[in-house]
Scaffold this active site. Structure first.
Site, PDB file in Angstrom:
ATOM      1  N   GLY A  12      12.262  -0.018   7.026  1.00  0.00           N
ATOM      2  CA  GLY A  12      12.374  -0.842   8.190  1.00  0.00           C
ATOM      3  C   GLY A  12      13.186  -1.181   9.416  1.00  0.00           C
ATOM      4  O   GLY A  12      13.496  -1.894  10.153  1.00  0.00           O
ATOM      5  N   ALA A  13      13.992  -0.250   9.404  1.00  0.00           N
ATOM      6  CA  ALA A  13      15.820  -0.541   9.979  1.00  0.00           C
ATOM      7  C   ALA A  13      15.761  -0.138  11.117  1.00  0.00           C
ATOM      8  O   ALA A  13      17.323  -0.444  11.924  1.00  0.00           O
ATOM      9  CB  ALA A  13      16.350  -0.038   9.127  1.00  0.00           C
ATOM     10  N   SER A  14      14.956   0.493  11.871  1.00  0.00           N
ATOM     11  CA  SER A  14      15.446   1.051  13.394  1.00  0.00           C
ATOM     12  C   SER A  14      14.640  -0.167  14.709  1.00  0.00           C
ATOM     13  O   SER A  14      15.481   0.512  15.492  1.00  0.00           O
ATOM     14  CB  SER A  14      14.187   2.409  13.635  1.00  0.00           C
ATOM     15  N   SER A 138       5.683 -13.384   5.316  1.00  0.00           N
ATOM     16  CA  SER A 138       5.603 -13.529   6.397  1.00  0.00           C
ATOM     17  C   SER A 138       4.975 -15.734   6.298  1.00  0.00           C
ATOM     18  O   SER A 138       4.289 -15.496   5.914  1.00  0.00           O
ATOM     19  CB  SER A 138       4.796 -13.141   7.580  1.00  0.00           C
ATOM     20  N   TYR A 151      -3.035  -8.268   9.360  1.00  0.00           N
ATOM     21  CA  TYR A 151      -1.745  -8.664   8.425  1.00  0.00           C
ATOM     22  C   TYR A 151      -0.797 -10.722   7.467  1.00  0.00           C
ATOM     23  O   TYR A 151      -0.398  -9.795   7.539  1.00  0.00           O
ATOM     24  CB  TYR A 151      -0.938  -8.965  10.608  1.00  0.00           C
ATOM     25  N   ALA A 153      -3.195 -11.357   5.864  1.00  0.00           N
ATOM     26  CA  ALA A 153      -3.873 -11.229   4.145  1.00  0.00           C
ATOM     27  C   ALA A 153      -2.852 -10.151   4.233  1.00  0.00           C
ATOM     28  O   ALA A 153      -2.344 -10.487   2.137  1.00  0.00           O
ATOM     29  CB  ALA A 153      -5.199 -10.489   4.127  1.00  0.00           C
ATOM     30  N   SER A 154      -2.295  -9.149   4.589  1.00  0.00           N
ATOM     31  CA  SER A 154      -1.054  -8.486   3.794  1.00  0.00           C
ATOM     32  C   SER A 154      -0.097  -8.335   3.280  1.00  0.00           C
ATOM     33  O   SER A 154       0.301  -9.244   2.566  1.00  0.00           O
ATOM     34  CB  SER A 154      -0.657  -6.969   4.812  1.00  0.00           C
ATOM     35  N   LYS A 155       0.302 -10.317   4.233  1.00  0.00           N
ATOM     36  CA  LYS A 155       1.860 -10.541   3.980  1.00  0.00           C
ATOM     37  C   LYS A 155       1.017 -11.882   2.809  1.00  0.00           C
ATOM     38  O   LYS A 155       2.169 -12.145   2.110  1.00  0.00           O
ATOM     39  CB  LYS A 155       2.429 -11.725   5.046  1.00  0.00           C
TER      40      LYS A 155
END
Length: 253
Positions: A12-14, A138, A151, A153-155
């Site tokens: 996710g470096a962009s 997060s 979001y 829940a995934s974090k």
């Protein structure tokens, strides 16, 4: 004396935090392996990092693709630091939408499976020499948010998995850090239509993250004000917390 040059991989470096972290490490002349899905943005960040004196290799890849991620990471000879940063939130969606299940699964594919697809090949690579791995959760993962169910829940899953995995990695001389940002300038927060208290730039966030990864901190949560608020909502009875948090009508995935 300057720190020895390291081999650092960042997903996710962009853009956003990932791009800022890459530029921070580039200034010390480290070797960077940068990935992202947007070829043009990633190439631009790579050029900026090279201008700071870093040796940079960019890879356009989807972190949700397990085999491609394993093939890429396994092809590298050595890694000292791996930062599983790639993540998404999809704006203008709601659980009331008929296709929301697909949205939720897409968010989980990137935010959770993308982390797994990054760290497990890295663990295999670090087994003999050790290293540091950081995963980006997060502060939204401290309490399920009605405004962002998939979001948050995934974090939360990233948080729990990393915390449980950490002791096993320690025995292999691999240090695991879990990063809990608050509201940071990024393509994700650009979608938000609601107030974002204690909002900070990606550059300031990257300074905090890189310094604490280098110091081998296990928990990297910031800003402290948002961490305190998140802790407060986690401590509240669920019925109270959800009633307060449901006051916002913005839903981002």
């Amino acid at each position: 004396m300057k720190n020895p040059k390291k081999h650092i991989l960042i997903t996710g470096a962009s853009s956003g935090i990932g791009a800022a972290i890459a530029q921070n490490y580039a200034k010390d002349g480290h070797t960077l392996y940068l990935s992202g899905r947007n070829k043009d943005r990633l190439s631009e960040i790579g050029k900026i990092c090279e201008s700071f004196g870093a040796l940079v290799y960019v890879k356009t890849i989807d972190v949700a693709d397990k085999m491609q991620m394993r093939d890429w990471i396994s092809s590298l000879s050595h890694l000292d630091i791996v930062i599983a940063n790639a993540g998404i939130a999809i704006g203008n969606t709601s659980p009331r939408d008929h296709d929301y299940e697909d949205t939720a699964r897409t968010i989980f594919d990137v935010n959770l499976n993308g982390v797994l697809n990054t760290i497990h090949p890295a663990i295999d690579l670090m087994r003999s020499g050790g290293g540091s791995i950081a995963v980006v959760s997060s502060l939204a993962g401290y309490r399920g948010l009605p405004t962002a169910p998939a979001y948050s829940a995934s974090k939360a899953a990233v948080k729990a998995y990393a915390e449980a995995l950490s002791p096993s990695l320690k025995s292999m001389n691999i240090h695991l850090s879990v990063i809990f940002p608050g509201f940071v300038k990024s393509r994700i927060t650009d979608q938000n239509k609601f107030p974002m208290p204690f909002f900070m730039t990606a550059e300031k966030a990257s300074d905090i993250i890189t310094s604490r990864i280098d110091a081998k901190k296990t928990i990297i949560a910031f800003p402290w004000q948002m961490r305190l608020i998140s802790w407060f909502f986690r401590a509240l009875p669920s019925s109270w917390a959800l009633k307060i948090l449901s006051q916002s009508k913005e839903e981002k995935g």
